[in-house]
Write an enzyme that holds these catalytic residues in place. Structure first.
Site, mmCIF file in Angstrom:
data_model
loop_
_atom_site.group_PDB
_atom_site.id
_atom_site.type_symbol
_atom_site.label_atom_id
_atom_site.label_comp_id
_atom_site.label_asym_id
_atom_site.label_seq_id
_atom_site.Cartn_x
_atom_site.Cartn_y
_atom_site.Cartn_z
ATOM 1 N N ALA A 155 0.837 -1.196 0.000
ATOM 2 C CA ALA A 155 0.000 0.000 0.000
ATOM 3 C C ALA A 155 0.874 1.250 0.000
ATOM 4 C CB ALA A 155 -0.921 -0.007 1.210
ATOM 5 N N GLY B 123 -0.405 -5.127 0.917
ATOM 6 C CA GLY B 123 -1.650 -5.011 0.175
ATOM 7 C C GLY B 123 -1.606 -5.701 -1.160
ATOM 8 N N GLU C 176 -2.373 -9.228 -0.466
ATOM 9 C CA GLU C 176 -3.799 -9.312 -0.142
ATOM 10 C C GLU C 176 -4.659 -9.202 -1.395
ATOM 11 O OE1 GLU C 176 -4.031 -7.474 4.331
ATOM 12 O OE2 GLU C 176 -3.436 -6.119 2.708
ATOM 13 N N GLU D 143 3.724 -5.877 7.156
ATOM 14 C CA GLU D 143 3.144 -4.790 7.943
ATOM 15 C C GLU D 143 3.755 -4.645 9.331
ATOM 16 O OE1 GLU D 143 0.097 -5.874 4.840
ATOM 17 O OE2 GLU D 143 1.441 -6.983 6.177
#
Length: 284
Positions: free
Chosen positions: A91, A134, A137, A157
């Site tokens: 992200a 992300g 994901e 993360e």
């Protein structure tokens, strides 16, 4: 003294200014194309300088293109990729670093990032290079992943003082089991494409040097040769297994199976098999 440009010079100057303005405008964050057959929509993340870092504006565009493809009757399957070099390296930290809890909670930050899971048509993730945070994901939101041997999956993360927020901790457990999910979430373990295939994170791993996008499109074109109703019902049945107890899942599967006997494609498929010919699907 005021300098007056001749008309031709003024026109060229205006054109150069216009060209500069156009060149500085943001390019689409998601590029769209079709397979040679025209039946597969190919959506390519397009932030190469940021290694396809994911952001809310990118997801706004991605969601819009996914909805278009889902509503387009000529599209029978979708390939989501970042290209042949990188899928998405996480992200966009610049978007996240200054957020406060109240803002993130009130605006449901990341809530719109999971709309991909609502798309009814089959989606194949084509992963090369990094699929981090992300990006990992997002890849897991697709129906299954085709990756290169050198692809890299990770949930880093914890190195930023947070945990996955886009489904990483939940989907990893389903795909690779609790122990391996804990390993990735708690230690920032990086998983190669080869390991991803061995673990069940990826369904197919290409040969070294083979185009992952071409392979994913080939697989998607194979899906596109079947009837749309059966393909969507199959996707619904498999996804239900993630949420329902076994008895309820079996009941749903059986009802979908029985419902397909009301379709023209079931009659055509079984007749074609009995008559030893290729079926002609009508998607009805």
């Amino acid at each position: 003294m005021m300098l007056t440009l001749r008309p031709a010079v003024a026109a060229r100057t205006a054109f150069r200014q216009y060209a500069r303005a156009m060149s500085t405008q943001a390019e689409p964050m998601v590029l769209t194309s079709r397979s040679e057959s025209g039946k597969v929509a190919i959506l390519t993340l397009n932030r190469p300088k940021a290694l396809n870092a994911l952001s809310t504006p990118l997801f706004d565009q991605l969601n819009a293109e996914l909805e278009k493809a889902d509503a387009d009757e000529s599209v029978r399957a979708i390939v989501l990729t970042g290209g042949e070099k990188v899928f998405a390296a996480g992200a966009d930290i610049k978007e996240m670093k200054d957020k406060q809890f109240a803002e993130a909670y009130k605006n449901n930050f990341l809530g719109t990032w999971a709309k991909l899971a609502d798309i009814r048509k089959p989606i194949i993730g084509a992963v090369a290079g990094y699929a981090l945070g992300g990006g990992c994901e997002l890849a897991m939101m697709t129906d299954f992943i085709v990756c290169t041997p050198k692809a890299v999956f990770a949930q880093p993360e914890i190195t930023l003082g947070i945990i996955p927020g886009g489904g990483g901790s939940q989907r990893l457990v389903t795909l690779i089991g609790k122990g391996r999910a804990m390993d990735m979430v708690l230690t920032n373990r990086k998983v190669s494409g080869v390991e991803a295939g061995q673990w069940g994170l990826a369904s197919r791993v290409t040969e070294d040097g083979q185009s992952v996008v071409e392979e994913a499109v080939k697989v998607a074109d194979g899906i596109a040769k079947f009837g749309v109703v059966a393909a969507q019902a199959g996707k619904e049945a498999v996804n239900a297994a993630l949420e329902l107890p076994l008895a309820q899942g079996l009941r749903l599967e059986r009802r979908l199976f029985q419902a397909l006997f009301a379709t023209a494609d079931q009659k055509e498929g079984m007749a074609a098999f009995a008559e030893k010919r290729k079926p002609t699907w009508t998607d009805n």
